[in-house]
Design a protein around this motif. Structure first.
Motif, mmCIF file in Angstrom:
data_model
loop_
_atom_site.group_PDB
_atom_site.id
_atom_site.type_symbol
_atom_site.label_atom_id
_atom_site.label_comp_id
_atom_site.label_asym_id
_atom_site.label_seq_id
_atom_site.Cartn_x
_atom_site.Cartn_y
_atom_site.Cartn_z
ATOM 1 N N LEU A 280 0.816 -1.211 0.000
ATOM 2 C CA LEU A 280 0.000 0.000 0.000
ATOM 3 C C LEU A 280 0.850 1.261 0.000
ATOM 4 O O LEU A 280 0.564 2.232 -0.712
ATOM 5 C CB LEU A 280 -0.932 0.006 1.218
ATOM 6 N N ASP A 281 1.915 1.279 0.776
ATOM 7 C CA ASP A 281 2.726 2.480 0.894
ATOM 8 C C ASP A 281 3.575 2.740 -0.348
ATOM 9 O O ASP A 281 4.169 3.808 -0.480
ATOM 10 C CB ASP A 281 3.636 2.397 2.122
ATOM 11 N N ALA A 282 3.630 1.769 -1.258
ATOM 12 C CA ALA A 282 4.409 1.966 -2.480
ATOM 13 C C ALA A 282 3.679 2.825 -3.496
ATOM 14 O O ALA A 282 4.273 3.236 -4.494
ATOM 15 C CB ALA A 282 4.744 0.606 -3.101
ATOM 16 N N HIS A 283 2.392 3.105 -3.238
ATOM 17 C CA HIS A 283 1.583 3.780 -4.248
ATOM 18 C C HIS A 283 0.924 5.034 -3.684
ATOM 19 O O HIS A 283 0.758 5.206 -2.481
ATOM 20 C CB HIS A 283 0.509 2.822 -4.776
ATOM 21 N N SER A 284 0.526 5.904 -4.607
ATOM 22 C CA SER A 284 -0.066 7.176 -4.241
ATOM 23 C C SER A 284 -1.576 7.038 -4.095
ATOM 24 O O SER A 284 -2.157 5.964 -4.280
ATOM 25 C CB SER A 284 0.245 8.214 -5.324
ATOM 26 N N TRP A 285 -2.222 8.169 -3.852
ATOM 27 C CA TRP A 285 -3.678 8.210 -3.752
ATOM 28 C C TRP A 285 -4.361 7.937 -5.090
ATOM 29 O O TRP A 285 -5.560 7.686 -5.133
ATOM 30 C CB TRP A 285 -4.124 9.562 -3.190
ATOM 31 N N LEU A 286 -3.610 7.967 -6.184
ATOM 32 C CA LEU A 286 -4.206 7.637 -7.481
ATOM 33 C C LEU A 286 -4.751 6.212 -7.504
ATOM 34 O O LEU A 286 -5.678 5.903 -8.250
ATOM 35 C CB LEU A 286 -3.164 7.789 -8.596
ATOM 36 N N LEU A 287 -4.175 5.339 -6.696
ATOM 37 C CA LEU A 287 -4.570 3.932 -6.683
ATOM 38 C C LEU A 287 -5.328 3.566 -5.407
ATOM 39 O O LEU A 287 -5.537 2.394 -5.129
ATOM 40 C CB LEU A 287 -3.335 3.044 -6.830
ATOM 41 N N ALA A 288 -5.752 4.560 -4.646
ATOM 42 C CA ALA A 288 -6.333 4.270 -3.332
ATOM 43 C C ALA A 288 -7.599 5.076 -3.075
ATOM 44 O O ALA A 288 -7.814 5.559 -1.963
ATOM 45 C CB ALA A 288 -5.300 4.544 -2.239
ATOM 46 N N THR A 289 -8.457 5.197 -4.082
ATOM 47 C CA THR A 289 -9.710 5.928 -3.876
ATOM 48 C C THR A 289 -10.648 5.111 -2.985
ATOM 49 O O THR A 289 -10.970 3.971 -3.319
ATOM 50 C CB THR A 289 -10.402 6.206 -5.217
ATOM 51 N N PRO A 290 -11.089 5.653 -1.853
ATOM 52 C CA PRO A 290 -11.982 4.905 -0.955
ATOM 53 C C PRO A 290 -13.256 4.455 -1.685
ATOM 54 O O PRO A 290 -13.885 5.225 -2.407
ATOM 55 C CB PRO A 290 -12.300 5.919 0.145
ATOM 56 N N GLY A 291 -13.595 3.199 -1.507
ATOM 57 C CA GLY A 291 -14.835 2.661 -2.052
ATOM 58 C C GLY A 291 -14.735 2.089 -3.448
ATOM 59 O O GLY A 291 -15.629 1.356 -3.890
ATOM 60 N N LEU A 292 -13.654 2.391 -4.184
ATOM 61 C CA LEU A 292 -13.570 1.919 -5.570
ATOM 62 C C LEU A 292 -13.539 0.400 -5.657
ATOM 63 O O LEU A 292 -14.175 -0.203 -6.533
ATOM 64 C CB LEU A 292 -12.330 2.515 -6.241
ATOM 65 N N SER A 293 -12.825 -0.234 -4.736
ATOM 66 C CA SER A 293 -12.672 -1.693 -4.807
ATOM 67 C C SER A 293 -13.968 -2.440 -4.538
ATOM 68 O O SER A 293 -14.072 -3.633 -4.819
ATOM 69 C CB SER A 293 -11.587 -2.156 -3.827
ATOM 70 N N ARG A 294 -14.971 -1.768 -3.983
ATOM 71 C CA ARG A 294 -16.279 -2.414 -3.793
ATOM 72 C C ARG A 294 -17.037 -2.538 -5.112
ATOM 73 O O ARG A 294 -17.967 -3.352 -5.226
ATOM 74 C CB ARG A 294 -17.122 -1.618 -2.801
ATOM 75 N N LEU A 295 -16.659 -1.741 -6.094
ATOM 76 C CA LEU A 295 -17.345 -1.729 -7.384
ATOM 77 C C LEU A 295 -16.561 -2.439 -8.475
ATOM 78 O O LEU A 295 -17.147 -3.128 -9.323
ATOM 79 C CB LEU A 295 -17.603 -0.285 -7.820
ATOM 80 N N PHE A 296 -15.244 -2.241 -8.494
ATOM 81 C CA PHE A 296 -14.394 -2.801 -9.538
ATOM 82 C C PHE A 296 -13.097 -3.295 -8.928
ATOM 83 O O PHE A 296 -12.551 -2.655 -8.026
ATOM 84 C CB PHE A 296 -14.007 -1.726 -10.579
ATOM 85 N N ASP A 297 -12.586 -4.407 -9.437
ATOM 86 C CA ASP A 297 -11.175 -4.672 -9.230
ATOM 87 C C ASP A 297 -10.434 -3.911 -10.327
ATOM 88 O O ASP A 297 -11.006 -3.580 -11.371
ATOM 89 C CB ASP A 297 -10.867 -6.172 -9.298
ATOM 90 N N TRP A 298 -9.169 -3.624 -10.105
ATOM 91 C CA TRP A 298 -8.436 -2.763 -11.034
ATOM 92 C C TRP A 298 -8.486 -3.280 -12.480
ATOM 93 O O TRP A 298 -8.794 -2.518 -13.400
ATOM 94 C CB TRP A 298 -7.001 -2.611 -10.534
ATOM 95 N N PRO A 299 -8.226 -4.575 -12.735
ATOM 96 C CA PRO A 299 -8.273 -5.029 -14.138
ATOM 97 C C PRO A 299 -9.669 -4.980 -14.740
ATOM 98 O O PRO A 299 -9.811 -4.926 -15.971
ATOM 99 C CB PRO A 299 -7.737 -6.464 -14.076
ATOM 100 N N GLU A 300 -10.704 -4.970 -13.918
ATOM 101 C CA GLU A 300 -12.069 -4.956 -14.437
ATOM 102 C C GLU A 300 -12.439 -3.632 -15.106
ATOM 103 O O GLU A 300 -13.443 -3.564 -15.823
ATOM 104 C CB GLU A 300 -13.059 -5.272 -13.318
ATOM 105 N N LEU A 301 -11.629 -2.607 -14.910
ATOM 106 C CA LEU A 301 -11.904 -1.334 -15.572
ATOM 107 C C LEU A 301 -11.790 -1.460 -17.093
ATOM 108 O O LEU A 301 -12.360 -0.657 -17.830
ATOM 109 C CB LEU A 301 -10.960 -0.250 -15.062
ATOM 110 N N THR A 302 -11.074 -2.469 -17.567
ATOM 111 C CA THR A 302 -10.959 -2.656 -19.014
ATOM 112 C C THR A 302 -12.284 -3.085 -19.647
ATOM 113 O O THR A 302 -12.436 -2.996 -20.869
ATOM 114 C CB THR A 302 -9.900 -3.715 -19.358
ATOM 115 N N ALA A 303 -13.230 -3.548 -18.839
ATOM 116 C CA ALA A 303 -14.514 -3.997 -19.373
ATOM 117 C C ALA A 303 -15.520 -2.859 -19.519
ATOM 118 O O ALA A 303 -16.621 -3.073 -20.033
ATOM 119 C CB ALA A 303 -15.103 -5.087 -18.477
#
Length: 373
Positions: A280-303
């Motif tokens: 977690l600490d390796a990444h910025s807030w660009l990858l840590a928006t609260p609540g996003l993971s409840r809707l999409f996993d990161w690779p699922e954005l390609t769909a």
């Protein structure tokens, strides 16, 4: 009493602008959900663009551009095209990385000859195999736009004097530099302060009903519209791409903008499970928006944008991601594209968190193929 430094200096008009902008509604149900999760402001018409200067260098025409967003300082961008080319070209919006370097914005992606700064040269050598990606894309036949996004380069927050908590952390950093015998440069000072200040930006964005990633996405959407309105660009053939944080931005932008035909995501793919907790600490807030993971996993954005083709480049020795997270994401992406051959290409490289020459060449080939007539 001495006035307390503003925690959003340079962007004092940001809150009022957001009240006027409204919310992005998305182009389908999934994009609407993504836009809502990120709190992306509603799109605006492409702003007028001013050409500040132009030059030709090593086969590339380079124009320095500026445009004004509804808040904050002017945005600087660069348009690069093959020198002497006539007629519209396929367009590419290439997005700069995070790299813990907010002193620099899009200039890290260009070669301006003798005007290229030592900071740019060092960053290109360390992360881009010594290449100026935008120049390489232009020489390959694209009209390329790169721009400073929210909190980088021309869009920096003013941190002199820094807000109180940033000042405390910066004092500690200065003490360590002194102990190590290091004389910090202005860019080192600013980047140290900006790393601390990103938390303040994220908190402010949350209070305003948006997010750090949502604001960056809004400004990337504006830049995409700027690119598509330029007379040298064939607006129906537009791709996006980036390395690291720029790759994550490209993924989000491709999901929000149905006009994007192709996207290159370099060294920025994992499952969210692969990040927590050790990375977690390796990444910025660009990858840590609260609540996003409840809707999409990161690779699922390609769909979200089913008309877009994706090249995802994985670095097998990348210390910012777990091997399991990257391989799991690759499997998800392969399954999502199972019924659409050619929609997803996953490429693996024996490298760390860098853009290798092979990665760059593969990206050029992919974009040429995806944006051809």
């Amino acid at each position: 009493m001495t006035p307390t430094p503003s925690p959003i200096a340079g962007f004092e008009d940001w809150p009022a602008a957001l009240r006027q902008l409204g919310r992005h509604e998305g182009h389908n149900t999934a994009s609407a959900s993504l836009a809502q999760a990120l709190g992306v402001p509603a799109p605006i018409p492409a702003p007028p663009v001013t050409v500040r200067r132009a030059q030709v260098f090593d086969g590339v025409e380079l124009q320095e551009l500026e445009w004004q967003l509804p808040y904050g300082p002017l945005t600087k961008g660069y348009l690069l095209t093959p020198a002497g080319t006539k007629g519209p070209l396929p367009g590419v919006l290439w997005l700069h990385c995070h790299a813990g370097n907010k002193w620099l914005g899009a200039e890290r992606l260009i070669d301006a000859g003798a005007e290229t700064s030592a900071d740019v040269d060092a960053l290109q050598r360390n992360l881009y195999s010594g290449h100026a990606v935008a120049n390489d894309l232009a020489r390959a036949g694209f009209a390329v736009l790169v721009h400073d996004s929210f909190s980088w380069g021309s869009r920096r927050f003013l941190l002199n004097p820094p807000p109180e908590r940033v000042a405390e952390g910066l004092d500690a950093r200065r003490a360590l530099w002194h102990q190590e015998g290091v004389q910090p440069t202005p860019s080192m000072e600013y980047n140290a302060a900006a790393a601390l200040h990103e938390h303040t930006i994220a908190k402010t964005a949350g209070l305003l009903g948006t997010s750090y990633a949502g604001m960056v996405a809004f400004e990337d959407l504006v830049a995409l519209d700027v690119l598509r309105t330029l007379p040298c660009v064939e607006k129906e053939r537009v791709g996006v791409g980036g390395f690291s944080g720029g790759g994550g931005r490209a993924l989000v932008l491709s999901a929000l903008a149905p006009q994007v035909c192709a996207a290159v995501v370099c060294c920025m793919m994992t499952t969210f499970e692969g990040l927590a907790p050790s990375h977690l600490d390796a990444h910025s807030w660009l990858l840590a928006t609260p609540g996003l993971s409840r809707l999409f996993d990161w690779p699922e954005l390609t769909a979200v944008n089913t008309a877009c083709r994706y090249l995802v480049q994985y670095a097998g020795e990348d210390p910012l991601f777990t091997p399991q997270g990257m391989h799991d994401a690759d499997a998800v992406l392969g399954a999502l594209a199972h019924d659409a051959p050619g929609r997803y290409t996953g490429s693996w490289y024996d490298a760390g968190h860098v853009v290798t020459v092979d990665m760059l060449q593969d990206a050029l080939t992919f974009l040429a193929d995806s944006l051809s007539n």
